[in-house]
Scaffold this active site. Sequence first.
Site, PDB file in Angstrom:
ATOM      1  N   SER A 135       0.851  -1.180   0.000  1.00  0.00           N
ATOM      2  CA  SER A 135       0.000   0.000   0.000  1.00  0.00           C
ATOM      3  C   SER A 135       0.896   1.242   0.000  1.00  0.00           C
ATOM      4  O   SER A 135       1.785   1.365   0.837  1.00  0.00           O
ATOM      5  CB  SER A 135      -0.896  -0.033   1.248  1.00  0.00           C
ATOM      6  OG  SER A 135      -1.695   1.115   1.314  1.00  0.00           O
ATOM      7  N   LYS A 161      -1.072  -0.953  -4.371  1.00  0.00           N
ATOM      8  CA  LYS A 161      -2.256  -0.140  -4.066  1.00  0.00           C
ATOM      9  C   LYS A 161      -1.826   1.304  -3.863  1.00  0.00           C
ATOM     10  O   LYS A 161      -0.879   1.582  -3.127  1.00  0.00           O
ATOM     11  CB  LYS A 161      -2.919  -0.701  -2.807  1.00  0.00           C
ATOM     12  CG  LYS A 161      -3.921   0.207  -2.117  1.00  0.00           C
ATOM     13  CD  LYS A 161      -4.706  -0.582  -1.083  1.00  0.00           C
ATOM     14  CE  LYS A 161      -4.820   0.139   0.239  1.00  0.00           C
ATOM     15  NZ  LYS A 161      -5.602  -0.641   1.222  1.00  0.00           N
ATOM     16  N   LYS A 163      -2.939   5.092  -2.715  1.00  0.00           N
ATOM     17  CA  LYS A 163      -3.916   5.912  -2.006  1.00  0.00           C
ATOM     18  C   LYS A 163      -4.257   7.121  -2.880  1.00  0.00           C
ATOM     19  O   LYS A 163      -3.349   7.739  -3.474  1.00  0.00           O
ATOM     20  CB  LYS A 163      -3.327   6.392  -0.674  1.00  0.00           C
ATOM     21  CG  LYS A 163      -3.096   5.267   0.322  1.00  0.00           C
ATOM     22  CD  LYS A 163      -4.423   4.742   0.862  1.00  0.00           C
ATOM     23  CE  LYS A 163      -4.186   3.779   2.016  1.00  0.00           C
ATOM     24  NZ  LYS A 163      -5.476   3.297   2.568  1.00  0.00           N
ATOM     25  N   ASP A 188      -7.129   3.160  -3.452  1.00  0.00           N
ATOM     26  CA  ASP A 188      -7.885   3.203  -2.192  1.00  0.00           C
ATOM     27  C   ASP A 188      -8.163   4.663  -1.840  1.00  0.00           C
ATOM     28  O   ASP A 188      -7.243   5.448  -1.606  1.00  0.00           O
ATOM     29  CB  ASP A 188      -7.084   2.523  -1.069  1.00  0.00           C
ATOM     30  CG  ASP A 188      -7.877   2.411   0.242  1.00  0.00           C
ATOM     31  OD1 ASP A 188      -9.030   2.895   0.293  1.00  0.00           O
ATOM     32  OD2 ASP A 188      -7.335   1.836   1.204  1.00  0.00           O
ATOM     33  N   GLU A 213     -11.060   0.788  -3.876  1.00  0.00           N
ATOM     34  CA  GLU A 213     -11.416   0.473  -2.489  1.00  0.00           C
ATOM     35  C   GLU A 213     -12.059   1.683  -1.808  1.00  0.00           C
ATOM     36  O   GLU A 213     -11.515   2.796  -1.869  1.00  0.00           O
ATOM     37  CB  GLU A 213     -10.131   0.055  -1.756  1.00  0.00           C
ATOM     38  CG  GLU A 213     -10.313  -0.349  -0.306  1.00  0.00           C
ATOM     39  CD  GLU A 213      -8.981  -0.802   0.328  1.00  0.00           C
ATOM     40  OE1 GLU A 213      -8.007  -1.074  -0.413  1.00  0.00           O
ATOM     41  OE2 GLU A 213      -8.918  -0.869   1.561  1.00  0.00           O
ATOM     42  N   ASP A 238     -13.995  -1.523   2.497  1.00  0.00           N
ATOM     43  CA  ASP A 238     -13.107  -1.652   3.646  1.00  0.00           C
ATOM     44  C   ASP A 238     -13.874  -1.092   4.857  1.00  0.00           C
ATOM     45  O   ASP A 238     -14.601  -1.835   5.546  1.00  0.00           O
ATOM     46  CB  ASP A 238     -11.800  -0.885   3.359  1.00  0.00           C
ATOM     47  CG  ASP A 238     -10.826  -0.813   4.527  1.00  0.00           C
ATOM     48  OD1 ASP A 238     -11.164  -1.267   5.629  1.00  0.00           O
ATOM     49  OD2 ASP A 238      -9.703  -0.271   4.360  1.00  0.00           O
ATOM     50  N   LYS A 262     -10.118  -6.869   7.452  1.00  0.00           N
ATOM     51  CA  LYS A 262      -9.100  -6.617   8.469  1.00  0.00           C
ATOM     52  C   LYS A 262      -9.680  -7.219   9.743  1.00  0.00           C
ATOM     53  O   LYS A 262     -10.728  -6.757  10.208  1.00  0.00           O
ATOM     54  CB  LYS A 262      -8.877  -5.110   8.666  1.00  0.00           C
ATOM     55  CG  LYS A 262      -8.326  -4.410   7.433  1.00  0.00           C
ATOM     56  CD  LYS A 262      -8.206  -2.919   7.648  1.00  0.00           C
ATOM     57  CE  LYS A 262      -7.693  -2.231   6.385  1.00  0.00           C
ATOM     58  NZ  LYS A 262      -7.696  -0.761   6.492  1.00  0.00           N
ATOM     59  N   GLY A 290      -4.478  -4.281   5.965  1.00  0.00           N
ATOM     60  CA  GLY A 290      -3.521  -4.049   7.040  1.00  0.00           C
ATOM     61  C   GLY A 290      -3.776  -2.715   7.704  1.00  0.00           C
ATOM     62  O   GLY A 290      -4.492  -1.857   7.171  1.00  0.00           O
TER      63      GLY A 290
HETATM   64  O1  OSB Z   1      -7.436   1.902   4.227  1.00  0.00           O
HETATM   65  O2  OSB Z   1      -6.368   0.111   4.057  1.00  0.00           O
HETATM   66  C1  OSB Z   1      -6.481   1.234   4.547  1.00  0.00           C
HETATM   67  C2  OSB Z   1      -3.405   2.053   6.687  1.00  0.00           C
HETATM   68  C3  OSB Z   1      -4.001   2.730   7.731  1.00  0.00           C
HETATM   69  C4  OSB Z   1      -5.360   2.948   7.700  1.00  0.00           C
HETATM   70  C5  OSB Z   1      -6.128   2.479   6.633  1.00  0.00           C
HETATM   71  C6  OSB Z   1      -5.540   1.774   5.603  1.00  0.00           C
HETATM   72  C7  OSB Z   1      -4.138   1.593   5.618  1.00  0.00           C
HETATM   73  C8  OSB Z   1      -3.404   0.937   4.539  1.00  0.00           C
HETATM   74  C9  OSB Z   1      -2.070   0.328   4.888  1.00  0.00           C
HETATM   75  O3  OSB Z   1      -3.756   0.924   3.391  1.00  0.00           O
HETATM   76  C10 OSB Z   1      -2.114  -1.155   4.888  1.00  0.00           C
HETATM   77  C11 OSB Z   1      -0.859  -1.773   5.478  1.00  0.00           C
HETATM   78  O4  OSB Z   1       0.105  -1.926   4.741  1.00  0.00           O
HETATM   79  O5  OSB Z   1      -0.846  -2.090   6.681  1.00  0.00           O
HETATM   80 MG    MG Z   2      -8.586   0.768   2.838  1.00  0.00          MG
END
Ligand code: OSB
Ligand code: MG
Length: 367
Positions: A135, A161, A163, A188, A213, A238, A262, A290
């Site tokens: 991510s 992924k 953001k 995402d 996402e 999510d 998660k 995660g």
């Molecule tokens: O939306 O998936 C998410 C991290 C913190 C809060 C929300 C998200 C995330 C990540 C990181 O996308 C995922 C990871 O590598 O732990």
């Molecule tokens: Mg997410």
Amino acid sequence: MRIERATLIEIPLRLKEFFEISSGGMQDRRVILLKIEGDGLEGWSECVAAETPGYAYETTETAWHVLNDFLLPGVVGQDFSEPSEALAPVSWVRGHGMAKAAVEMACWDMAARADGVSLSKKLGGTRSVVPVGVSVGIKHDDGELHEQVAGFIDDGYARVKIKIKPGRDVEVLAGLRDAFPDTAFMADANSAYTLDDIPRLKEFDALDLTMIEQPLRYDDIHHHARLQEAIDTPVCLDESIKTDADAELALALSACRIINIKPGRVGGFSESRRIHDRMDAAGFPVWCGGMLESGVGRAHNVALASLPNFRLPGDISASSRYWERDIVSPEFVVSDGEMAVPTGPGIGVEIDLDRITALTTRTTTHG
Ligand code: OSB
Ligand code: MG
């Protein structure tokens, strides 16, 4: 099995780099670890609550409060025969899935150790390695973003992924698609859009993304159904899925074709497995998300991702993606887009107790 004692520990861990999502950013994690003891065994878990309520309403502080004042006093001294029943004495507590998950997941670790099997095996896992992705937080400079993505592709991640938020979305992904034509990309949004943005979100359809996402509100399902009808890119939920009942509603409304599970967000492994099974029965895949976990939470995620319907790469990157040094050994590593599932009893990695003791900023014990 009896929960004789529970110890809550907070340690600070600094991320290697600032991690930005559409609703905010993070650099210094305050990681809550839970150790339970009973019958001569231990079970460990990590609470995934973040420092701010920018992803979910729970925070490090609310989780500490709910664990110390309600959940741990309710379960310490109690027996459970299956970890899925460990939270029964505190089923009256509403919400606070991240705090609850910490208790339930530590019980799964302890129960797996009691059986002398890996957590993966105890959960019904069928894979010895799991496909993993990475991510990438919002970057404001395309050069910097492309350089980082190239590095992750070199590291072998099975998908990347990105953001996104308004102003850093379609053009950013289009640039990456041009530069890396064969990479599996997804986006995402962490709830940064509304239905008014359908024309913009439809532009993603030309970029061959594996999914988008959580584009819409963090608690919405209805509007995601209207969006999924309007775009070809699969919608993955999510934030909106906090229980199996949410997943049931999302499927009934055709609000998504994929769910990011998660275990912390949905209150633990039992609820995770219900969502996993429901999606499987409907013919849709899930993957493991995660929350910037240390090696303890990472170990739980890898074990969950070994279940059969976790058919897409998870946000389960190597320890070294976030940490100079992890608190478990061996550290988690990625090769050829996969991560090995630990085979030792329970979470299957050794916890660096000396380092945790040295780092501890607060701790409480029950029992
Ligand atoms: O939306 O998936 C998410 C991290 C913190 C809060 C929300 C998200 C995330 C990540 C990181 O996308 C995922 C990871 O590598 O732990
Ligand atoms: Mg997410």
